[in-house]
Motif scaffolding. Sequence first.
Motif, PDB file in Angstrom:
ATOM      1  N   ALA A 233      80.143 -17.790  34.259  1.00 49.83           N
ATOM      2  CA  ALA A 233      79.182 -17.009  35.037  1.00 49.83           C
ATOM      3  C   ALA A 233      79.717 -15.587  35.209  1.00 49.83           C
ATOM      4  CB  ALA A 233      78.963 -17.649  36.400  1.00 49.83           C
ATOM      5  N   PRO A 234      78.878 -14.565  35.039  1.00 49.17           N
ATOM      6  CA  PRO A 234      79.341 -13.181  35.243  1.00 49.17           C
ATOM      7  C   PRO A 234      79.606 -12.911  36.721  1.00 49.17           C
ATOM      8  CG  PRO A 234      76.983 -13.223  34.822  1.00 49.17           C
ATOM      9  CD  PRO A 234      77.468 -14.626  34.610  1.00 49.17           C
ATOM     10  N   GLN A 235      80.543 -12.047  37.000  1.00 51.89           N
ATOM     11  CA  GLN A 235      80.837 -11.680  38.383  1.00 51.89           C
ATOM     12  C   GLN A 235      79.751 -10.743  38.887  1.00 51.89           C
ATOM     13  OE1 GLN A 235      84.694  -9.955  38.939  1.00 51.89           O
ATOM     14  NE2 GLN A 235      84.584 -10.028  41.172  1.00 51.89           N
ATOM     15  N   PRO A 236      79.124 -11.045  40.024  1.00 54.51           N
ATOM     16  CA  PRO A 236      78.082 -10.159  40.551  1.00 54.51           C
ATOM     17  C   PRO A 236      78.620  -8.753  40.791  1.00 54.51           C
ATOM     18  CG  PRO A 236      78.039 -12.264  41.662  1.00 54.51           C
ATOM     19  CD  PRO A 236      79.292 -12.250  40.835  1.00 54.51           C
ATOM     20  N   LEU A 237      77.778  -7.781  40.489  1.00 58.39           N
ATOM     21  CA  LEU A 237      78.217  -6.390  40.562  1.00 58.39           C
ATOM     22  C   LEU A 237      78.651  -5.978  41.959  1.00 58.39           C
ATOM     23  CD1 LEU A 237      75.682  -4.550  38.246  1.00 58.39           C
ATOM     24  CD2 LEU A 237      78.158  -4.397  38.096  1.00 58.39           C
ATOM     25  N   ARG A 238      77.964  -6.466  42.976  1.00 61.02           N
ATOM     26  CA  ARG A 238      78.277  -6.004  44.327  1.00 61.02           C
ATOM     27  C   ARG A 238      79.636  -6.503  44.807  1.00 61.02           C
ATOM     28  NH1 ARG A 238      74.570  -3.951  47.632  1.00 61.02           N
ATOM     29  NH2 ARG A 238      75.053  -5.343  49.381  1.00 61.02           N
ATOM     30  N   GLU A 239      80.212  -7.469  44.129  1.00 62.58           N
ATOM     31  CA  GLU A 239      81.585  -7.855  44.436  1.00 62.58           C
ATOM     32  C   GLU A 239      82.590  -6.853  43.876  1.00 62.58           C
ATOM     33  OE1 GLU A 239      82.350 -11.788  43.103  1.00 62.58           O
ATOM     34  OE2 GLU A 239      80.636 -12.686  44.184  1.00 62.58           O
ATOM     35  N   LEU A 240      82.128  -6.070  42.891  1.00 65.59           N
ATOM     36  CA  LEU A 240      82.989  -5.057  42.271  1.00 65.59           C
ATOM     37  C   LEU A 240      82.690  -3.663  42.799  1.00 65.59           C
ATOM     38  CD1 LEU A 240      82.593  -6.349  38.600  1.00 65.59           C
ATOM     39  CD2 LEU A 240      84.564  -6.710  40.099  1.00 65.59           C
TER      40      LEU A 240
END
Length: 528
Positions: A233-240
């Motif tokens: 699963a890709p890491q959600p952008l808002r976590e980055l």
Amino acid sequence: MSQQRIGDRYELVEELSHGGMGDVWRGYDAVLDRPVAVKLVRQQSVTSPELAEEFAKRFRREARITARIQHSGVPQVYDAVLDDSLERLFLVMELVDGVPLSAYLRNGRPLPVAWAAAVVAQVATVLSYAHDVPAIHRDLKPGNILVARDGTVKVLDFGIAAILRTDVTKLTATGTPIGTYQYMAPEQVRGGRITPQTDLYALGCVLHELLSGRLLFTADSEYAIMFQHVNAAPQPLRELRADVPPPLEELVLHLLRKAPEARPADVQEVYERLRPYLPPPGSEPAPNEAGPDGVPDPTGLFRNPYAPRSRARAEQRPPAGEGQPAAQPVPAPVPGALREEIKEAYAHADALLDEERFAQAAEVLGGVVERAARALGPESRQVLELRTHRAAIQLLGGDYRSALPEFDSLADAYGRTAGPGSEQARACRAQAARCRAELGQVTEALAALEDLLALVRSVDGDVSEEAVELRRDIGMLLLAQGRTIESRHILEPLYDDLCVVFGPDDELTVEIAEALALIRLGLDASSP
């Protein structure tokens, strides 16, 4: 200056890039006298005459499909050339001056939201035209996305992956899949059916990288990264990056779904969901919207849609006749190798001029100017003569927009080295004025020519070759503007002088006589 020729028409001049699927060269079309990009496509799967024949058919088919994508965001395909050995194939395309999107990501910093949205929205627009053909890119990545100097996005290498496809594309295979593994959709890794949704997945990878400043997946091997595309699963952008708007994060995750049918329906939907993050027309960039230095701003297309071409920056120059010539520099000896290179460049340019290949002739001289300037000094006699010759060729070829700033710069340089009233400085100022006239800057052109004529008259009189040309140019410009009375006042005394000095049958005398006849016809027609 021996250069490799392709198909007896295209010359390879300079290698621009070297990549896994092929090398790109700056080239010249000897028939139409224009610069082109020539891509030498690599192929390693042709091992028999039968495969060579199939490869040739595939090459021509994909080149024709690419040529059908009628959008300014796809560099136009001019020609497809396969040599007789079937070992080398070339795509001849429009040459675009721009910066690859990969250059925007070199510092590992994310782009402003408006910049990322502007890039991907433009790519989506290009894909909408391609998918309608239908043509699927198959290898969308930052290295295949170019941002031109005006901020418009160009998508490169349509059809190349299809030309080079093999039957060995599965994750467990020993062969290398066609595509770039950091942006490869799960179905592409598995060797499944390729659809427009495959391009959407790659577009999601690109958007994720632009907004996060990092690749979607990283690992120690290509296999591991492809495995993640299929399973992780890709890491959600808002976590980055906390300032990414939630709907934009949702769009990226939607684009990156594993099943093609679970992604957005088409690129038109992607564009509509990006629209809220595009800058509105007439807006100015906010302080937090500044992108990387030294690269084109892709938001300009949305801030100023259908805007005219940017004005050329006017250089501040002293008025004619002001200032004193600088001390003459001590001439530097010309190294023997450079002397031969300059001589060869002149000879090559002259040969090209004989064939009316003006753009290529100017490029040949331009290739030696920089090296000569480093060795001899930027205002040495040899360098200024090379630049003057090149600018004259640009003028002859109708490239007034390039010739104008060069003649302006040369007039200043000759003014410093030989004096503002020197023959060389005057000649360059006259040529700059003629360029301005051709570009529609008639008022500025007339003022410059009239100033020059006053200077020439004070030095050489009214019937020198230079004065005659200036009088002719001024009279003809006035006539073109419809200022017939003023034109007649210039051309009638010029005609009388020409009859005395050169005779009534001289070519220039006849030209002025014909212009005066037209003026008199016009005046008679307007008389009561």
